[in-house]
Structures are given as C-alpha cells and as structure tokens.
Design a protein around this motif. Structure first.
Motif, PDB file in Angstrom:
ATOM      1  N   UNK A  79      40.844  26.499  42.275  1.00 16.87           N
ATOM      2  CA  UNK A  79      41.572  27.181  41.196  1.00 16.87           C
ATOM      3  C   UNK A  79      40.897  26.918  39.852  1.00 16.87           C
ATOM      4  N   UNK A  80      40.330  25.737  39.718  1.00 13.54           N
ATOM      5  CA  UNK A  80      39.674  25.369  38.463  1.00 13.54           C
ATOM      6  C   UNK A  80      38.437  26.228  38.192  1.00 13.54           C
ATOM      7  N   UNK A  81      37.940  26.884  39.234  1.00 17.20           N
ATOM      8  CA  UNK A  81      36.741  27.725  39.064  1.00 17.20           C
ATOM      9  C   UNK A  81      37.084  29.117  38.537  1.00 17.20           C
ATOM     10  N   UNK A  82      38.375  29.384  38.411  1.00 16.22           N
ATOM     11  CA  UNK A  82      38.797  30.723  37.995  1.00 16.22           C
ATOM     12  C   UNK A  82      39.820  30.586  36.868  1.00 16.22           C
ATOM     13  N   UNK A  83      39.397  30.845  35.657  1.00 21.02           N
ATOM     14  CA  UNK A  83      40.294  30.786  34.508  1.00 21.02           C
ATOM     15  C   UNK A  83      40.952  32.158  34.357  1.00 21.02           C
ATOM     16  N   UNK A  84      42.102  32.288  35.011  1.00 18.54           N
ATOM     17  CA  UNK A  84      42.757  33.599  35.090  1.00 18.54           C
ATOM     18  C   UNK A  84      43.001  34.200  33.711  1.00 18.54           C
ATOM     19  N   UNK A  85      43.518  33.368  32.801  1.00 19.39           N
ATOM     20  CA  UNK A  85      43.844  33.897  31.479  1.00 19.39           C
ATOM     21  C   UNK A  85      42.597  34.426  30.762  1.00 19.39           C
ATOM     22  N   UNK A  86      41.525  33.643  30.823  1.00 20.55           N
ATOM     23  CA  UNK A  86      40.278  34.051  30.159  1.00 20.55           C
ATOM     24  C   UNK A  86      39.717  35.333  30.791  1.00 20.55           C
TER      25      UNK A  86
ATOM     26  N   UNK B 107      42.285  30.771  44.786  1.00 28.21           N
ATOM     27  CA  UNK B 107      40.963  31.311  44.481  1.00 28.21           C
ATOM     28  C   UNK B 107      39.964  30.814  45.517  1.00 28.21           C
ATOM     29  N   UNK B 108      39.271  31.758  46.145  1.00 29.96           N
ATOM     30  CA  UNK B 108      38.366  31.410  47.247  1.00 29.96           C
ATOM     31  C   UNK B 108      37.088  32.248  47.186  1.00 29.96           C
ATOM     32  N   UNK B 109      36.102  31.820  47.949  1.00 30.54           N
ATOM     33  CA  UNK B 109      34.956  32.678  48.244  1.00 30.54           C
ATOM     34  C   UNK B 109      35.198  33.254  49.636  1.00 30.54           C
ATOM     35  N   UNK B 110      34.521  34.353  49.911  1.00 33.64           N
ATOM     36  CA  UNK B 110      34.702  35.011  51.208  1.00 33.64           C
ATOM     37  C   UNK B 110      34.537  34.004  52.357  1.00 33.64           C
ATOM     38  N   UNK B 111      33.515  33.163  52.257  1.00 31.75           N
ATOM     39  CA  UNK B 111      33.229  32.245  53.357  1.00 31.75           C
ATOM     40  C   UNK B 111      34.233  31.093  53.455  1.00 31.75           C
TER      41      UNK B 111
ATOM     42  N   UNK C 266      35.628  39.027  43.065  1.00 34.34           N
ATOM     43  CA  UNK C 266      35.575  40.493  43.102  1.00 34.34           C
ATOM     44  C   UNK C 266      36.953  41.151  42.999  1.00 34.34           C
ATOM     45  N   UNK C 267      37.997  40.381  43.294  1.00 38.56           N
ATOM     46  CA  UNK C 267      39.356  40.942  43.268  1.00 38.56           C
ATOM     47  C   UNK C 267      39.976  40.911  41.876  1.00 38.56           C
ATOM     48  N   UNK C 268      39.273  40.370  40.877  1.00 48.29           N
ATOM     49  CA  UNK C 268      39.918  40.107  39.586  1.00 48.29           C
ATOM     50  C   UNK C 268      40.484  41.351  38.908  1.00 48.29           C
ATOM     51  N   UNK C 269      39.777  42.480  39.017  1.00 49.38           N
ATOM     52  CA  UNK C 269      40.276  43.703  38.375  1.00 49.38           C
ATOM     53  C   UNK C 269      41.538  44.213  39.078  1.00 49.38           C
TER      54      UNK C 269
END
Lengths: 52, 192
Positions: free
Chosen positions: A30-37, B29-33, B155-158
């Motif tokens: 989760x720390x690798x993805x700063x959702x807000x940013x 939050x994950x990678x495909x693998x 890739x799912x962020x949008x």
C-alpha cells in the motif's frame, strides 16, 4: 499479446513456491501507491483537458 | 389486463435498486504477479463464509480456478462461454452451499443475492462503474453486511478514480486487521 504476458505474470507462480509460505505484505505494498497524490494528478490532468 | 381484472390496484416496483450500503470496500495494491499470493493470504486470514471472486476474462477465470484448487481450496467456476444449463447447475450448487468459493466473469445482471456470501473479491478490477456495482452491489431487500476487496494494480488507477467518482463512494486501503463485525454474521450486532 499484452494480455498473454499479463496472464503469464499472474498465473505462472508455482503453488509450491516459498513466497506463498509467508503472508502477503499488504502494508508494504500500500505504501507504494499514494492514492491521494495519484488522484490529484488525474484531477489536474482532466482539468487541463477541460481548459483546452 | 390490470384495469379489467383488478379494482383499484397498488403498483409496486419489486426490482430493488442495487446499493453499496452495508458493503465495506477495500483495496490492496499489487502487481499482476503478486495477485495469487495476495489472494492466498486473504483466504487464510479472512473468515469467509462464502466468497465470489471476479476476473475480467473467461480465460482468467479458468486459470485462477485451477490455481485456487492447486492451493488447496475448493472452488467452482462459471463464465460466459459455458452453456446456460451448466451455469445454472453450478450456480445452484454454489447457492446450496456445496462449495465455499466461486470464480466467475461478469454474468450477474442483478447483483448477488446469496445471503451466505460475505466476501467478494475483484481479482481483476473492472473498467466500468456499472460492472462494479453489479459485482459488489446488493439489492435493497438483502441489506446484509459484507466486505469487498479489490486487487488494484498501477494500471487500474484511472478506473479506480472514475468508478469512485461515478458511484460517489470511497474504496479504502485494506487495514491490518479487518473488523469481523463488518462481515461475519456471528459478530454482528442485532439489526434493527
């Protein structure tokens, strides 16, 4: 082709892999993805599209 | 017909709208693998009564079902390329509780109405808000609680952003410990 690569990445991990013996580290990932940013970036992008 | 045979009828629409009320939504939050590893950990940590796991293609439904079986969990799967008769059979057996987990693609057009399903996992995050609602949403009369867990890649962020906006909802990061009262019937307070 891109889909095939994605499926390979996803499903080629063998089930007896040692990775599976330890729990998946949710917090570290989760720390690798700063959702807000990331969302602010997307918002900024769509706004600049609007202006144009 | 109505005017001829019914005197002064009340009209009621029995098709309840789908709602996200009562469903706590999380993302990992994950990678495909990492998805299979992540799912394996979820299986071992969550108190699953019954679960439905969604993939975005029939191919991936089959690959994942095979993987889950190899991991030692029982599961059924259904997807659009199976005959309707076969699908009905599998779904009937799942509803009857013969198996704990069901892997599937997007077949449900009215949301899930199985009381025993307390966990829904989007192994693949959908592209459309409507699809998300059909997967996670409950029809109003089954206002029971449950959790939805979305495996999100970069890739799912949008799609994540758009679906949250369109549905006016928030998908929160998965906490270290998930409160059992959010999805385990025995831990729920008396409902009003």
């Amino acid at each position: 082709k891109w889909q095939k690569e994605r499926d390979d990445a996803c499903f080629s991990v063998p089930v007896d892999s040692e990775v599976l013996d330890v729990d998946f580290d949710f917090e570290k990932n989760l720390a690798l993805f700063d959702k807000r940013a990331v969302f602010e970036e997307i918002n900024a992008l769509s706004k600049s599209d609007h202006v144009r | 017909f109505m005017r001829k045979h019914l005197s002064d009828p009340y009209e009621i629409n029995l098709m309840d709208e789908l709602t996200l009320k009562g469903v706590t939504q999380y993302y990992a939050f994950v990678q495909e693998r990492q998805k299979v590893h992540c799912l394996n950990t979820l299986f071992s940590k969550l108190q699953i009564n019954q679960s439905i796991i969604f993939c975005n293609s029939t191919q991936r439904v089959e690959l994942l079902a095979k993987k889950i079986t190899e991991l030692g969990y029982s599961c059924y799967y259904i997807h659009a390329r199976m005959s309707q008769q076969h699908r009905n059979r599998v779904f009937h057996d799942f509803r009857a509780g013969l198996c704990r987990n069901l892997v599937c693609s997007d077949l449900f057009t009215r949301g899930i109405d199985i009381q025993a399903v307390n966990v829904v996992i989007n192994f693949d995050f959908p592209k459309m808000a409507e699809t998300y609602l059909h997967r996670i949403g409950r029809s109003g009369r089954f206002g029971h609680l449950g959790i939805a867990i979305n495996l999100i890649t970069y890739d799912d962020r949008f799609n994540l952003h758009r679906i949250e906006q369109e549905l006016g909802t928030e998908i929160k990061p998965i906490p270290k410990v998930i409160d059992k009262s959010l999805y385990v019937p025995e831990f729920q307070m008396e409902e009003n």
